[in-house]
Scaffold this active site. Sequence first.
Site, short mmCIF file in Angstrom:
data_model
loop_
_atom_site.label_atom_id
_atom_site.label_comp_id
_atom_site.label_asym_id
_atom_site.label_seq_id
_atom_site.Cartn_x
_atom_site.Cartn_y
_atom_site.Cartn_z
N CYS A 240 -29.36 31.14 77.75
CA CYS A 240 -28.25 32.01 77.38
C CYS A 240 -27.90 32.91 78.55
CB CYS A 240 -28.64 32.90 76.22
SG CYS A 240 -29.22 31.96 74.83
N HIS B 129 -37.25 26.70 69.44
CA HIS B 129 -36.98 28.12 69.25
C HIS B 129 -36.86 28.53 67.79
CE1 HIS B 129 -35.54 27.70 73.55
NE2 HIS B 129 -36.60 28.48 73.59
#
Length: 678
Positions: A29, A174
């Site tokens: 990200c 995740h």
Amino acid sequence: MPSRYDILFQPIRLGPVTAPNRFYQVPHCNGFGWRMPQGMSAMRGMKAEGGWGVVCTEETEIHHTSDLSPFFEGRIWSDDDIPTWQLMTDAVHKHGALAGIELTYNSHDASNLYSRASAFGPRSMGITGGSGYEPGQTRAATKDDLKQVRRWHRNAAIRAKRAGFDIIYCYAAHNMTLAFHLMSKDNDRADEYGGSLVNRTRFFRELIEDTKEAVGDSCAVAVRFAVDELLGTEGMQFDGEAYDIVSMLAELPDLWDVNVSAWKNDSTTSRFEKEGNQEKYISFVKKLTTKPVVGVGRYTSPDSMVSAIERGIMDMIGAARPSIADPFLPNKIKAGRHEDIRECIGCNICVTGDTRFVPIRCTQNPTMGEEFRRGWHPEIIAPKKSEDEILIVGAGPAGLEAARALGQRGYHVILTDAKREAGGRVALESALPNLNEWRRVIDWRLTQIQKIENIYFYPSSPMTAKDILEAGAPHVILATGATWRSDGVGRHLSRPVPGNANVFTPDDLMNGKLPQGKVLIYDDDHYYMGGVLAELLAQNNCEITLMTPAPTISYWTQFTLEQDRILKRLHKLNVTLLADHCLASLSPTAATVTNVITSAESTLACDAVVMVTDRIPNDALYLELKPALTEGNLKSLLVIGDAEAPNIIAQAVFGGHLAAREFDEQIDLDVTPFKVER
Ligand code: ADP
Ligand code: SF4
């Protein structure tokens, strides 16, 4: 000449494509996402320019029913998104690297606050996306719904191929994505997608098969799979079901990208884990598949990278943070310039780009996130525009970076510091428990400064205003840092705490002046300092209470993914934690404290109080020298870093870099100094 590091530069086949080397920037990200595609693409292109053989996107939503707002990730909802991604694939291909896209359908980890759609989940369950506590639940996916999600994933893969991607991911890591949740304890379904492991793995298998069928002729199909959740038998375990899942799917994908989950376990900070910490979890994967394996572990040392490949742990060195701190890491290894690698310090400021919804920042690399909007390059800087000499006072992170970058431009720079050792606050803070990797901020800059012959560093040289003027440099940059306050004034209290007590500041503790006995740490700073000082005092056998007016201890460390681990460590050290309280008054043996919600007062017995509150900028020299500027005795005078406005180390480094970039430039304060994506 052959070298031990050649193995890192061997090409490797990934299904129908070939990566030029073993350096793999795994999905990460960045806070740009779909909102700022130019910024995102320029940042990714820089990694390719620096030698990363594969450069991937962040997680990329395939459909509006998996909308990750308020976070800004990638989007490939429709053909309209293709041109955005072409910006990135062009930027990556330009340098001969492969581009990968991480497609995602996030189930209850999508908040859908923007799309207002209901996400499909393994069952109807509370949403964990967004803040983690958004009201609302997913809708239980029927078998038809799962078919639909597969179609959306397939369509997204086809779009991704058209956008130029070479590697297309099926994502199950995740503790996110429908595919992962269907494999996990959240799956209580009675149909052929629930029950046995074969059933629970069915959807992930189908995604991989669909993707291979749709784009596998010309794109590699990668999986990202979390082999352990560090939850014991409550979660996925590398020596439990994860082993069986990898066995079942072993040869199906073209590439295994494996890690641990959740994100806070994958991106641990250096305060808690060291380089290569995931090896014990992921090393089994290569034994079960002939397909290439990528792993991460914040590898910054070329020797550790070679070793991880030689020991058969992985075939490609995956990296997010090391590629952020140094986009040119591969090229530097190739050129034998190991000492020039700007090693990641493991602080997770980069992560706060995502968690605070802003473009990515990095403590070590001040150009990160500035590639497009300011046109900054991590290795290249404009040459000098004059022969003027510059005197920089203070060799903390701001002064060191300003000196280094001005020196790189070719200016004649004199850098002084009152202390015998360079580094300012970083020298002090990196000596605190478990922060030793932070020294890399100093070490890299000193190494560079030593190589630049037009920089002259004078340690042990305290400067007065008179000394500075007598030195005769026409330009002065003050990077004199800040001093922690001792009176309790900060965000919460605007007047000094009344009373008389044995008061200490972080500066005292870092300089070796330690309290004894019962100590109250008052934390109105909310980042790492309060918790780290509690660790230091625990080593000194103090009986500690850590108190804060915030609703949680070390509030801001949730954004660096550290808060859970900090709390766990403090509990283990028997530190008493007291949130929602601030100081009312002090005496030599006690503090009166107020509950900030109820205003109820109580008394805490303590022998000493440590104030972790605001800092006072050390700007006295600046104020003293201003008349010299007005009178024309100086051509320019600048105050940077913590002396300008106390902040995190990343901001001090950035301030130093900005000062160097803007030196000799005409700055129009009425004009925004960077490009704005609209
Ligand atoms: P920043 O984070 O802004 O770089 P630091 O506090 O880390 O600030 O560093 C400031 C440095 O400046 C310290 O190393 C300190 O010793 C030095 N310094 C402060 N005042 C003077 C001065 N008058 N002369 C020389 N060095 C100074
Ligand atoms: Fe590493 Fe910190 Fe930079 Fe992130 S911000 S890449 S953790 S140095």
